[in-house]
Design an enzyme around this catalytic site. Structure first.
Site, PDB file in Angstrom:
ATOM      1  N   GLY A  95       0.703   4.167  -1.379  1.00 64.79           N
ATOM      2  CA  GLY A  95       0.106   5.474  -1.142  1.00 64.79           C
ATOM      3  C   GLY A  95      -0.023   5.784   0.335  1.00 64.79           C
ATOM      4  O   GLY A  95       0.277   6.888   0.793  1.00 64.79           O
ATOM      5  N   ASP A  96      -0.487   4.807   1.108  1.00 58.21           N
ATOM      6  CA  ASP A  96      -0.600   4.991   2.555  1.00 58.21           C
ATOM      7  C   ASP A  96       0.768   5.194   3.194  1.00 58.21           C
ATOM      8  O   ASP A  96       0.937   6.039   4.083  1.00 58.21           O
ATOM      9  CB  ASP A  96      -1.258   3.766   3.182  1.00 58.21           C
ATOM     10  CG  ASP A  96      -2.767   3.767   3.017  1.00 58.21           C
ATOM     11  OD1 ASP A  96      -3.374   4.835   3.145  1.00 58.21           O
ATOM     12  OD2 ASP A  96      -3.333   2.694   2.762  1.00 58.21           O
ATOM     13  N   SER A  97       1.738   4.404   2.770  1.00 61.67           N
ATOM     14  CA  SER A  97       3.056   4.467   3.393  1.00 61.67           C
ATOM     15  C   SER A  97       3.746   5.793   3.118  1.00 61.67           C
ATOM     16  O   SER A  97       4.359   6.392   4.018  1.00 61.67           O
ATOM     17  CB  SER A  97       3.928   3.305   2.895  1.00 61.67           C
ATOM     18  OG  SER A  97       3.366   2.069   3.289  1.00 61.67           O
ATOM     19  N   SER A 126       0.843  -1.193   0.000  1.00 58.34           N
ATOM     20  CA  SER A 126       0.000   0.000   0.000  1.00 58.34           C
ATOM     21  C   SER A 126       0.884   1.251   0.000  1.00 58.34           C
ATOM     22  O   SER A 126       0.993   1.973   1.000  1.00 58.34           O
ATOM     23  CB  SER A 126      -0.928  -0.008   1.218  1.00 58.34           C
ATOM     24  OG  SER A 126      -1.898   1.002   1.106  1.00 58.34           O
TER      25      SER A 126
END
Length: 416
Positions: free
Chosen positions: A171-173, A169
């Site tokens: 984008g989240d990281s 993920s």
């Protein structure tokens, strides 16, 4: 001083109201370097990541990883007692992290203005899909949507197929990285103004607003300038990087693949000599990167013919001897046995409870960046749900058992 004593953020307290990956990643980064991170979780289920990729038991390895070095407190934010407990914790904290849909904290009576009344020095770091302002701010969205909206997804995959996503993920990281950076920046500004007797930092400057899609957009290098200046609309190019050649993955004789980045002008000369193609090294049209990109198919074909004759280890040995950047494509098994990771303490082993049994000697990724030559030690894995509730609410806030039960939702749970 031992590595255990290295803690640049010691004395900083972080209140994490986050769920999933983005805010917990920011909290993990701050906790890794010594901050006390108090993670607030809902009663019963806690952070939903506890059940993501759950292969066994009740608590996933993903949760244990993302929430290491933290403390877990159960609070029911739907209750007045839970809300008041959050405000009391905020009053003792330096940073608050959250990644709810914009307006959610306000709906709970915990918006920035209310938090500011509880603690006029608090840095409030907010992560959302599209930010706290703008026409799309109210929309929900996970990283998959943000990666697409930020232009990233369009460049991942092969040109003759639909775009794909990377296997994590991302984008989240990346949003979590920006949130951690923004939080520390907010602390630095606060301390600088104190040092200079410049007065308190206004609330508007203590609210750090991280949008998932903007975090991804910021990674897109010259995507927009190239388009607006020259009309160049970048496309998916598979394992290549547009405009850079030769740089790709190549299949070897033993079925393994290697990555070779031979796109520097002088490196290219050595690279072509190594694969037995001096004619390509000397070709006048291949002396610059632009020329090599134009002939990328021919170059990749020539390189692929060479790698197909050698096992991956032999190909890498030859490339290393020639000073050509190259490496294996590692799996989890490869990383687990690698001496470079081991030398820098980048895989740290713990006995881990799944909630049903204890698994001995499970490796977890170390702390980045390195200070003192090796990864700092992980103090503890992601905690069991609510295991620190009484320590924090009782010890830090001085709440009674009945008050703790009311704030954590336990009072409701035990009603007949």
């Amino acid at each position: 001083m031992t590595q255990q004593d290295i803690a640049p953020l010691a004395g900083v307290r972080v209140l994490e109201l986050g769920n999933y990956i983005a805010a917990p990643t920011a909290g993990r980064l701050l906790a890794d370097f010594g901050a006390e991170v108090i993670k607030v979780e809902r009663p019963g289920t806690g952070d939903e990541v506890r059940n993501w990729r759950l292969h066994k038991g009740t608590t996933s390895m993903l949760y244990r990883t993302l929430n290491r070095n933290k403390k877990s407190v159960v609070l029911d934010l739907r209750t007045e007692a839970g809300k008041q407990a959050v405000l009391k914790l905020a009053a003792t904290s330096d940073i608050l992290l959250e990644n709810f849909r914009p307006g959610t904290l306000e709906k709970w009576g915990l918006g920035p203005e209310v938090l500011n009344q509880a603690n006029p020095d608090l840095v409030v770091t907010r992560i959302s899909a599209f930010g706290q302002t703008g026409p799309l701010s109210g929309r929900p969205g996970f990283a998959a949507v943000a990666e697409a909206y930020g232009g990233f997804r369009n460049l991942v995959g092969d040109p003759d197929r639909a775009p794909v996503r990377v296997g994590v993920s991302i984008g989240d990281s990346i949003a979590g990285l920006y949130a951690a950076f923004g939080s520390v920046m907010g602390l630095y500004q606060r301390e600088a103004r104190r040092r200079d007797a410049a007065g308190a930092v206004p609330l508007t400057e203590r609210v750090i607003d991280v949008a998932l899609h903007e975090a991804m957009f910021s990674m897109m290098e010259s995507l927009i300038p190239d388009y607006q200046a020259y009309g160049v609309d970048r496309q998916r190019v598979g394992g290549r990087m547009e405009g850079i050649a030769p740089s790709n993955a190549y299949l070897c004789k033993d079925g393994a693949s290697i990555v070779v980045a031979g796109n520097g002008d002088s490196i290219f000369q050595r690279y072509m000599q190594t694969i037995g193609r001096p004619d390509l090294a000397e070709h006048p049209g291949l002396q610059t990167n632009a020329g090599r990109w134009a002939q990328r198919e021919e170059l990749d074909h020539a390189i692929g013919e060479w790698t197909a004759t050698l096992p991956a280890a032999e190909a890498l040995e030859a490339l290393e001897a020639a000073g050509v950047p190259a490496g294996p494509i590692y799996t989890a098994a490869d990383i687990s046995g690698d001496s470079q990771y081991a030398a820098r303490n980048m895989i740290q082993k713990f006995d881990v409870s799944t909630g049903e049994e204890t698994l001995p000697g499970v490796g977890f990724p170390g702390v980045v960046p390195v200070i003192g030559g090796q990864s700092l030690p992980i103090r503890n894995l992601g905690p069991d749900l609510g295991e620190d509730t009484h320590e924090i609410l009782g010890g830090l806030l001085g709440m009674t058992t009945d008050e703790i039960d009311a704030a954590s939702g336990r009072e409701e749970a035990v009603k007949p």
